[in-house]
Design a protein around this motif. Structure first.
Motif, PDB file in Angstrom:
ATOM      1  N   TYR A  46      60.903 -39.921  21.908  1.00  0.00           N
ATOM      2  CA  TYR A  46      61.087 -40.522  23.234  1.00  0.00           C
ATOM      3  C   TYR A  46      60.249 -41.790  23.362  1.00  0.00           C
ATOM      4  O   TYR A  46      60.745 -42.828  23.801  1.00  0.00           O
ATOM      5  CB  TYR A  46      60.719 -39.525  24.346  1.00  0.00           C
ATOM      6  N   GLN A  49      61.909 -44.493  21.072  1.00  0.00           N
ATOM      7  CA  GLN A  49      63.308 -44.885  21.259  1.00  0.00           C
ATOM      8  C   GLN A  49      63.779 -44.992  22.707  1.00  0.00           C
ATOM      9  O   GLN A  49      64.777 -45.650  22.981  1.00  0.00           O
ATOM     10  CB  GLN A  49      64.221 -43.878  20.537  1.00  0.00           C
ATOM     11  N   CYS A  50      63.101 -44.325  23.640  1.00  0.00           N
ATOM     12  CA  CYS A  50      63.640 -44.183  24.998  1.00  0.00           C
ATOM     13  C   CYS A  50      62.763 -44.765  26.099  1.00  0.00           C
ATOM     14  O   CYS A  50      63.276 -45.236  27.120  1.00  0.00           O
ATOM     15  CB  CYS A  50      63.877 -42.707  25.318  1.00  0.00           C
ATOM     16  N   HIS A  54      63.762 -46.017  29.832  1.00  0.00           N
ATOM     17  CA  HIS A  54      63.705 -44.897  30.770  1.00  0.00           C
ATOM     18  C   HIS A  54      62.307 -44.638  31.322  1.00  0.00           C
ATOM     19  O   HIS A  54      62.152 -43.785  32.199  1.00  0.00           O
ATOM     20  CB  HIS A  54      64.256 -43.625  30.119  1.00  0.00           C
ATOM     21  N   HIS A  78      64.737 -39.695  33.882  1.00  0.00           N
ATOM     22  CA  HIS A  78      64.988 -38.393  33.256  1.00  0.00           C
ATOM     23  C   HIS A  78      64.095 -37.321  33.854  1.00  0.00           C
ATOM     24  O   HIS A  78      64.073 -36.194  33.381  1.00  0.00           O
ATOM     25  CB  HIS A  78      64.775 -38.469  31.743  1.00  0.00           C
ATOM     26  N   THR A  96      73.896 -38.895  24.175  1.00  0.00           N
ATOM     27  CA  THR A  96      72.827 -39.504  23.393  1.00  0.00           C
ATOM     28  C   THR A  96      73.326 -39.895  22.002  1.00  0.00           C
ATOM     29  O   THR A  96      73.065 -41.003  21.535  1.00  0.00           O
ATOM     30  CB  THR A  96      71.621 -38.555  23.285  1.00  0.00           C
ATOM     31  N   MET A 113      73.159 -48.225  27.329  1.00  0.00           N
ATOM     32  CA  MET A 113      72.715 -47.069  26.556  1.00  0.00           C
ATOM     33  C   MET A 113      73.348 -47.110  25.174  1.00  0.00           C
ATOM     34  O   MET A 113      74.565 -47.030  25.026  1.00  0.00           O
ATOM     35  CB  MET A 113      73.123 -45.777  27.292  1.00  0.00           C
ATOM     36  N   TYR A 116      73.028 -43.177  19.418  1.00  0.00           N
ATOM     37  CA  TYR A 116      71.968 -42.931  18.445  1.00  0.00           C
ATOM     38  C   TYR A 116      72.465 -42.270  17.164  1.00  0.00           C
ATOM     39  O   TYR A 116      71.678 -41.926  16.297  1.00  0.00           O
ATOM     40  CB  TYR A 116      70.842 -42.118  19.089  1.00  0.00           C
TER      41      TYR A 116
END
Length: 156
Positions: A46, A49-50, A54, A78, A96, A113, A116
Motif C-alpha cells: 500500500y 503503490q497506493c 489514496h 479506503h 485492483t 486507477m 495492477y
C-alpha cells in the motif's frame, strides 16, 4: 435521488457487471485482515503503490465524488468514510487487478486507477486489500463480511 441511493445502485450494477467479466479471481482472493504477515505485506505494498493517491491514512483525495477537469474521479478514501467496504472481496480484487474499465466491462470508462495485473502478484493484491480492511472499525468489517456472505450466496 440521494447520493447514497445512487451509489448503492451503482455498487449493485458493478457487482452484476463484474459477474459477467471473463477474468475471475483466483481461489485465494478472500481477504485476510486478521493474518499479521499478510497485513504487514499489504501495508508495505500500500505504501509503495497506493498511498500516493489514496493517502497514507487511507483518506483519499479531496472531492473524491466529483469529476475533475479531465473527467476522472479523484482517488476515493479506503477508510470507513469511503465506499471500498461496500464491495465484496471478489469485486475489490478484480478492480485492483484489472482496473475499473476492464473489471466492469466498461470499454470507454476513463479512470486514473491503474490495473495492477503484471505489476502486483495476486497474493500482493490480496495483501494490500487485507491491510485496508484491517484498518476498518469492527462494525464496518462486520458489514463487509455480511456483504461477502450475501455475494457468495448469490453465486450459482
Amino acid at each position: 435521488m440521494t447520493r447514497h441511493i445512487a451509489f448503492r445502485l451503482l455498487s449493485m450494477a458493478c457487482i452484476v457487471l463484474l459477474g459477467a467479466c471473463d477474468a475471475g479471481p483466483p481461489a485465494g482472493s478472500r481477504l485476510l485482515p486478521d493474518d499479521a504477515p499478510t497485513v504487514a505485506l499489504g501495508r508495505k505494498v500500500y505504501d509503495a503503490q497506493c498511498a500516493a493517491c489514496h493517502g497514507a491514512q487511507l483518506q483519499g483525495q479531496p472531492n473524491w465524488r466529483e469529476r475533475d477537469a479531465t473527467g476522472r474521479l479523484p482517488a476515493p478514501p479506503h477508510d470507513a468514510t469511503g465506499h471500498t467496504w461496500h464491495h465484496p472481496d471478489e469485486v475489490l480484487f478484480r478492480l485492483t487487478k484489472l482496473g475499473v474499465a476492464r473489471a466492469a466491462n466498461l470499454k470507454d470508462y476513463v479512470s486514473a486507477m491503474p490495473a495492477y495485473e503484471g505489476v502486483l502478484s495476486d497474493a500482493e493484491i490480496v495483501a494490500v486489500l487485507s491491510y485496508i480492511k484491517s484498518q476498518w472499525p469492527a462494525d464496518i468489517r462486520r458489514k463487509h463480511d455480511e456483504l461477502n456472505a450475501s455475494a457468495a450466496a448469490q453465486k450459482p
